[in-house]
Write a protein that holds these residues in place. Structure first.
Motif, PDB file in Angstrom:
ATOM      1  N   ARG A 217       0.842  -1.189   0.000  1.00 44.19           N
ATOM      2  CA  ARG A 217       0.000   0.000   0.000  1.00 44.19           C
ATOM      3  C   ARG A 217       0.884   1.247   0.000  1.00 44.19           C
ATOM      4  O   ARG A 217       1.895   1.305   0.702  1.00 44.19           O
ATOM      5  N   ILE A 218       0.472   2.228  -0.807  1.00 46.80           N
ATOM      6  CA  ILE A 218       1.237   3.465  -0.968  1.00 46.80           C
ATOM      7  C   ILE A 218       0.389   4.629  -0.484  1.00 46.80           C
ATOM      8  O   ILE A 218      -0.646   4.947  -1.068  1.00 46.80           O
ATOM      9  N   LYS A 219       0.825   5.263   0.591  1.00 43.26           N
ATOM     10  CA  LYS A 219       0.126   6.423   1.137  1.00 43.26           C
ATOM     11  C   LYS A 219       0.547   7.668   0.359  1.00 43.26           C
ATOM     12  O   LYS A 219       1.735   7.866   0.085  1.00 43.26           O
ATOM     13  N   VAL A 220      -0.420   8.498   0.001  1.00 42.41           N
ATOM     14  CA  VAL A 220      -0.145   9.667  -0.838  1.00 42.41           C
ATOM     15  C   VAL A 220      -0.354  10.952  -0.042  1.00 42.41           C
ATOM     16  O   VAL A 220      -1.443  11.203   0.477  1.00 42.41           O
ATOM     17  N   GLY A 221       0.703  11.763   0.065  1.00 40.64           N
ATOM     18  CA  GLY A 221       0.602  13.086   0.658  1.00 40.64           C
ATOM     19  C   GLY A 221       0.361  14.115  -0.429  1.00 40.64           C
ATOM     20  O   GLY A 221       0.653  13.866  -1.613  1.00 40.64           O
ATOM     21  N   LEU A 222      -0.148  15.267  -0.065  1.00 44.87           N
ATOM     22  CA  LEU A 222      -0.472  16.298  -1.043  1.00 44.87           C
ATOM     23  C   LEU A 222       0.483  17.478  -0.929  1.00 44.87           C
ATOM     24  O   LEU A 222       0.868  17.882   0.170  1.00 44.87           O
ATOM     25  N   SER A 223       0.852  18.028  -2.078  1.00 48.72           N
ATOM     26  CA  SER A 223       1.704  19.212  -2.138  1.00 48.72           C
ATOM     27  C   SER A 223       1.081  20.204  -3.109  1.00 48.72           C
ATOM     28  O   SER A 223       0.447  19.808  -4.086  1.00 48.72           O
ATOM     29  N   ASP A 224       1.280  21.481  -2.829  1.00 58.03           N
ATOM     30  CA  ASP A 224       0.827  22.500  -3.789  1.00 58.03           C
ATOM     31  C   ASP A 224       2.017  23.155  -4.478  1.00 58.03           C
ATOM     32  O   ASP A 224       1.881  24.184  -5.130  1.00 58.03           O
ATOM     33  N   VAL A 225       3.208  22.532  -4.332  1.00 57.94           N
ATOM     34  CA  VAL A 225       4.441  23.088  -4.889  1.00 57.94           C
ATOM     35  C   VAL A 225       4.829  22.322  -6.146  1.00 57.94           C
ATOM     36  O   VAL A 225       4.905  21.090  -6.126  1.00 57.94           O
ATOM     37  N   GLU A 226       5.067  23.032  -7.229  1.00 59.74           N
ATOM     38  CA  GLU A 226       5.506  22.409  -8.481  1.00 59.74           C
ATOM     39  C   GLU A 226       7.021  22.230  -8.430  1.00 59.74           C
ATOM     40  O   GLU A 226       7.746  23.121  -7.994  1.00 59.74           O
ATOM     41  N   THR A 227       7.491  21.066  -8.836  1.00 58.98           N
ATOM     42  CA  THR A 227       8.930  20.834  -8.918  1.00 58.98           C
ATOM     43  C   THR A 227       9.425  21.153 -10.329  1.00 58.98           C
ATOM     44  O   THR A 227       8.635  21.205 -11.267  1.00 58.98           O
TER      45      THR A 227
END
Length: 251
Positions: A217-227
């Motif tokens: 299982r892969i937990k997904v965090g959220l970011s609002d920053v573009e790389t």
């Protein structure tokens, strides 16, 4: 809980040979990645298969370890490096060597995914801003369940929004872009690198599908920053412009 960052960096690249050593704002790209990671995690290593990269990292005071040149993925290189380093960290964070603008907030987001003892693997997603971006097969999409675990990753546009014109789909569904940052519990990293390639992985050329197809299982965090990743010389020029703009905004 302890964390370590390991940065896989190869010299060979079809589109941009030697990119870890390309200069960006007066420093090699790999140095910028290393400094960003170390400033947050305290521990960072570069895992490479090339003496030139090893020497460059050691020249700026970083830590590097030589790994085999025949690894099929960065994850395999991370596992070999972890063994050679003999790390006792609970979680290993894999930061790509071509991501000089990896942000503190993104690293902290992936760290906090492991506040939940059930998290085996963590990664990051960012909401897409346009349908043009969503349609790009080089930007994998993530579909998550209600608890924030990845259900699937695809280069295709998923889900299909029935009954709506495609150019309006983004207003009907929050498409999520996968950012190539991973973290693994130490034991899980060892386990997943023993798995053979899976049919889904081979079909989409996305390594994380191997893990999902084998029940991890892969937990997904959220970011609002573009790389701003660097895959080509043109990307490097874009990164230079981004760096200049950042410096100007700080004045």
């Amino acid at each position: 809980m302890t964390f370590i960052g390991i940065i896989p960096a190869r010299y060979a690249s079809t589109r941009f040979p030697g990119k870890p050593l390309a200069m960006l704002g007066g420093k090699p790209v790999i140095q910028r990645v290393y400094e960003q990671v170390k400033s947050v995690l305290g521990q960072a290593w570069v895992a490479t298969d090339d003496e030139r990269i090893l020497q460059a990292v050691e020249a700026f005071g970083g830590q590097a370890v030589m790994t085999r040149s025949d690894h099929k993925s960065g994850t395999d290189r991370i596992e070999e490096a972890a063994q050679k380093i003999g790390t006792t960290a609970d979680v290993i964070i894999n930061v790509q060597g071509d991501e000089p603008f990896i942000q503190r907030s993104q690293l902290q987001t992936i760290i906090h995914l492991f506040d939940d003892p059930a998290t085996q693997i963590g990664t990051i997603g960012k909401p897409f801003e346009s349908m043009e971006q969503v349609l790009n097969p080089n930007s994998p999409k993530i579909v998550c369940d209600v608890r924030g675990y990845a259900m699937y990753f695809s280069r295709s546009v998923i889900p299909f929004v029935r009954g709506q014109e495609q150019d309006s789909w983004l207003t009907h569904f929050p498409y999520l872009k996968h950012l190539g940052l991973y973290a693994y519990r130490r034991s899980v990293l060892h386990e997943i690198t023993q798995l053979p390639q899976s049919p889904l992985e081979l079909a989409e050329s996305l390594e994380q599908l191997r893990w999902l197809q084998n029940g991890y299982r892969i937990k997904v965090g959220l970011s609002d920053v573009e790389t701003v990743g660097i895959d080509t010389p043109e990307d490097l020029a874009r990164a230079e412009a981004f760096l200049s703009a950042e410096k100007t905004s700080r004045r």
